[in-house]
Motif scaffolding. Structure first.
Motif, PDB file in Angstrom:
ATOM      1  N   LEU A   1       0.809  -1.218   0.000  1.00 29.20           N
ATOM      2  CA  LEU A   1       0.000   0.000   0.000  1.00 29.20           C
ATOM      3  C   LEU A   1       0.841   1.266   0.000  1.00 29.20           C
TER       4      LEU A   1
ATOM      5  N   THR B   1      -7.089  -4.837  -2.774  1.00 32.36           N
ATOM      6  CA  THR B   1      -6.910  -3.388  -2.724  1.00 32.36           C
ATOM      7  C   THR B   1      -5.431  -3.018  -2.676  1.00 32.36           C
ATOM      8  N   GLN B   2      -4.586  -3.866  -3.223  1.00 34.17           N
ATOM      9  CA  GLN B   2      -3.162  -3.600  -3.177  1.00 34.17           C
ATOM     10  C   GLN B   2      -2.675  -2.963  -4.474  1.00 34.17           C
ATOM     11  N   LEU B   3      -1.554  -2.265  -4.369  1.00 36.88           N
ATOM     12  CA  LEU B   3      -0.979  -1.566  -5.503  1.00 36.88           C
ATOM     13  C   LEU B   3      -0.387  -2.538  -6.512  1.00 36.88           C
TER      14      LEU B   3
ATOM     15  N   LEU C   1      -4.051   1.297  -8.132  1.00 36.35           N
ATOM     16  CA  LEU C   1      -4.899   0.439  -7.323  1.00 36.35           C
ATOM     17  C   LEU C   1      -5.893  -0.252  -8.254  1.00 36.35           C
TER      18      LEU C   1
END
Length: 847
Positions: free
Chosen positions: A230, A322-324, A353
């Motif tokens: 994140l 929801t991770q980059l 994202l």
């Protein structure tokens, strides 16, 4: 806000014929690299030929988990696993494997091949790069070819080196040299390979990051980017000759130790964005360890960008979703740069994202250019000069980018002036038409080729239900390891989708804009669409490999850019008052004549509006310029009609423009008389009407108009509108000036008024001393009115430098006059030339 336009950026689509299901793909150097599922073999396909034929295939020494290609050095770097161990390897000269059973050399980093292996000529080499930590990510610099390796708590930078044959021979032992010289044939073979070069790497520096766990890394022109689940951190490495040590601060160490001690707790970091120098306030401590032997200088590290996101549990997604992803550093060169010699003019950082992407500009100040809001969950994204390509599970979609807007301003310093313009880098982005697929998994781009890997979804309904029940319950923010595709899958495909050329996409945008122009020519969407097309053409001109303006491709792009500037000029000429000033630079860039621009801006008979504010702004600036181009009588009369309808107060300035020399004086006089009846009497208006009478040859009416006001008021009128007396005033002393018809008349009828007017213009910085001298010389009055002007200036001026200059000129003139007077006493009076009487006092100046 994201605009959506139904323009299709894709031209063709083909399927690459691979034998086994691909697990990893990447592209570069005109080749597509494919690693099959569970295999230890790399296949390279030619992207630039129809059908993507196979170039070569070569075996790897382990199962490939990650790979990247470097266009500098044309090498492939891989992270491989074998027997529960992880290895980092680089494959050079891989194209020589196109021949079956070609030789392969294997060596360690820094140990170059010698002896028989060297004499055999160029061959594929596998360079084993030993690592103290397990590598998790790799990146290659597109500018220098250097290699960056991300490990569990550190980043290792390897510098690309080139060694030629002669250097290698000088490193050989005396014994080997003796053996080599004893064989004549071997010596001839060696001499034929003197120009061969070999790639190698040197471990340069290690960046220790105890407070983060890298998942992706990027490297470009000294910029280093690292991405965790994140967080994104961008740093700049600069080489310096002065020794300087970088030490971690005790606060940073304490912060890192504190985070290590809190592994039993779930910490929710707050959202944070730190740009520029503020990025050093982030809680990620970085220390530099120099390991290079050849680099004698030191490296200085500076923080550039830090971005932290907070996971959102209320979007129906698990923490893992929801991770980059898709970290990328993208360079951009201007058309006057050499890619191999210069550092990039711009460097951009992109990361994403699943629901939003972010594009930053790094050089010349860190700035967020665009924030992309995706309509559905995005799996991967790739940034290019022209477009941003993103994939969802079922579609490929393109968004526009703002890289060209930044690069154009660096290349051309006259942008954002009245000379040239370019759409702003903060312009809202737009999405183009999407292409539907099934089961997309990854994307990579080379040039105009977009490579897509799709696999059928083999997850059962029970697995889907089980995964949905576990959503949001995980407390760890780690990316799960990628699953191996099941052999019982429904199928897979490897697509190569070619995008259309920029000029073709531009033409489609122009056609698409017609629907806006027919319904509402002042719509913001029309202006936005032309701005998108402008940036598309700008990027193509910046990216052009041949900056020669004589090439047909560049000429076509420049012609399209001029056409686009004309469309943008039309938009801003009819638009709101806020941006009406942009009509001027865009019309200038279009290359259209003022007559053509007037035709484009004539109001339609059915339109309730008259001329737009941007068009009037353009006309005012054109007429204010001291240009040698004169309008025809028809065009000049039309300009008078335009301002009499839209801005009557500007008529005096319009009539005195040198471009309006061909206006009809009788027709213009009637318009000016109507203006006087409605707005009242003013000194500049009266002098302008007198000038029209002078051009008609009506001297009595001219004299009557000039006698309306006292001469001192007429002087004030000249100050308010200097072009009543001269064209080209102001500016520097070398600016060309010439007298008007009124100036010539005053020189014969009212010389005192002319001298007083010139003195007033000089004292109000409307004209330079040398320019007034030039005016009097053109009038033939350099021996009388010019001297009167000097004398009047000597009494009126308070500038010491001007007074000294005037005293020198007057003294020289008086001495010359005395000399001429003594010589003329011996000449017959009948042969004396008549001279004009000079004005001797200040009272004569205002009679």
């Amino acid at each position: 806000m994201v605009h959506v336009y139904n323009c299709h950026p894709f031209a063709s689509q083909q399927i690459v014929q691979v034998e086994q299901e691909p697990r990893l793909v990447c592209c570069g150097g005109g080749a597509l690299f494919v690693v099959a599922t569970g295999g230890c073999k790399v296949e390279a396909y030619n992207l630039e030929l129809e059908g993507c034929p196979l170039i070569c295939r070569f075996a790897t020494m382990g199962t490939v988990r990650n790979m990247q290609h470097s266009k500098i050095g044309d090498y492939l770097v891989t992270i491989e696993e074998k027997n529960s161990a992880t290895y980092l390897r680089a494959y050079t000269n891989w194209r020589y494997q196109a021949e079956e059973k070609a030789r392969v050399g294997v060596r360690l980093l820094g140990h170059l091949l010698r002896g028989a292996s060297l004499r055999g000529g160029v061959q594929m080499e596998i360079i084993e790069i030993p690592m103290s930590e397990r590598p998790v990510a790799v990146a290659c610099c597109s500018v220098t070819g250097d290699l960056l390796v991300g490990c569990h708590k550190s980043l290792v930078l390897f510098t690309l080196r080139r060694q030629n044959q002669q250097n290698l021979q000088s490193l050989q032992s005396p014994a080997s040299n003796t053996q080599q010289s004893s064989s004549q044939s071997q010596g001839q073979t060696s001499s034929s390979n003197q120009n061969l070069s070999f790639l190698d790497f040197e471990r340069s520096i290690i960046l220790h990051l105890p407070g983060t766990k890298p998942k992706q890394v990027a490297l470009c022109g000294g910029y280093v980017a690292v991405q965790s689940d994140l967080e994104v951190l961008v740093m700049k490495l600069d080489a310096s000759s002065e020794p300087k040590t970088l030490e971690e601060s005790s606060d940073s160490r304490k912060s890192a130790d504190y985070l290590e001690d809190q592994t039993d707790f779930l910490l929710l970091p707050r959202h944070q964005e730190l740009l520029g120098e503020r990025a050093k306030d982030c809680d990620i401590a970085v220390s530099v360890e120099k390991t290079g032997l050849e680099d004698r200088g030191q490296y200085t590290l500076s923080y550039v960008l830090f971005r932290r996101f907070t996971p959102d549990y209320f979007q129906g997604c698990s923490v893992e979703e929801t991770q980059l992803h898709s970290l990328q550093l993208h360079p951009m060169f201007t058309s006057n740069q050499s890619v191999s010699l210069d550092e990039p003019a711009c460097v951009f950082c992109f990361f994403s994202l699943p629901t939003a992407g972010y594009l930053y500009s790094l050089k010349g100040g860190v700035e967020l250019l665009s924030a992309y809001q995706y309509p559905e969950k995005v799996l991967e994204a790739v940034l290019t000069d022209h477009l941003l390509h993103v994939i969802t599970k079922s579609a490929l979609q393109c968004f526009t980018v703002r890289c060209a807007a930044v690069a154009a301003r660096i290349e051309d310093p006259y942008i954002d002036t009245t000379m040239r313009a370019c759409p702003p880098s903060t312009l809202e982005v737009c999405a183009l038409r999407m292409q539907l697929f099934i089961g997309l998994r990854s994307v990579c781009v080379f040039g105009r080729h977009v490579v897509l890997l799709s696999t059928a979804d083999t997850e059962t309904s029970e697995d889907t239900e089980r995964n949905s029940q576990r959503r949001g319950l995980s407390r760890k923010w780690t990316i799960s390891s990628p699953k191996e595709s099941s052999s019982a899958g429904h199928g897979w495909n490897l697509y190569v989708v070619d995008t259309v050329s920029p000029i073709t996409l531009y033409q489609e945008m122009v056609e698409y804009s017609q629907r806006y122009a027919e319904t509402n020519p002042q719509a913001q969407s029309l202006q936005h669409l032309f701005s998108e097309a402008h940036l598309l053409l700008r990027a193509s001109l910046l990216q052009s490999s041949n900056p020669d303006p004589a090439t047909p491709e560049r000429q076509k792009l420049e012609e399209a850019l001029r056409e686009n500037c004309a469309h943008l000029g039309d938009c801003f000429s009819r638009g709101s008052q806020k941006d009406c000033h942009l009509a001027l630079p865009y019309y200038r860039m279009s290359g259209l004549s003022i007559t053509e621009i007037m035709v484009r801006n004539r109001p339609l008979p059915s339109s309730p509006h008259s001329y737009g504010p941007g068009f009037l702004f353009y006309l005012r600036h054109y007429l204010l310029e001291e240009t040698e181009q004169s309008l025809s009588q028809e065009a000049a009369d039309e300009v008078i009609d335009i301002f009499s309808q839209s801005e009557p107060s500007q008529l005096v300035g319009v009539c005195t423009s040198p471009s309006m020399i061909n206006i009809s004086p009788a027709r213009t006089l009637q318009i000016l008389q109507r203006l006087e009846d409605s707005a009242g009497v003013s000194v500049p208006l009266t002098i302008t009407m007198a000038t029209m009478m002078l051009r008609l040859g009506d001297l009595p009416q001219y004299t009557q108009l000039m006698d309306r006001h006292a001469e001192m008021l007429l002087v004030y009128g000249f100050i308010e509108e200097p072009r009543l007396l001269l064209y080209g005033g102001g500016g520097g002393q070398h600016t060309h000036v010439r007298p008007t018809a009124l100036t010539q008349q005053l020189a014969h009828v009212q010389p005192g008024l002319l001298v007083a007017g010139m003195v007033a213009l000089h004292e109000n910085s409307k004209v330079q001393l040398e320019q007034v001298d030039h005016i009097f010389k053109e009038l033939g009055c350099e021996s009388c009115l010019q001297v009167d002007f000097w004398e009047a200036m000597l009494m009126a001026s308070s500038q010491e430098a001007v007074i000294q200059e005037l005293l020198f000129r007057l003294a020289s003139f008086y001495i010359d006059r005395l000399t001429q007077t003594n010589s003329e006493t011996h000449i017959n009076p009948a042969h004396k030339r008549p001279t004009r009487r000079s004005l001797k006092s200040a009272d004569d100046l205002v009679q």
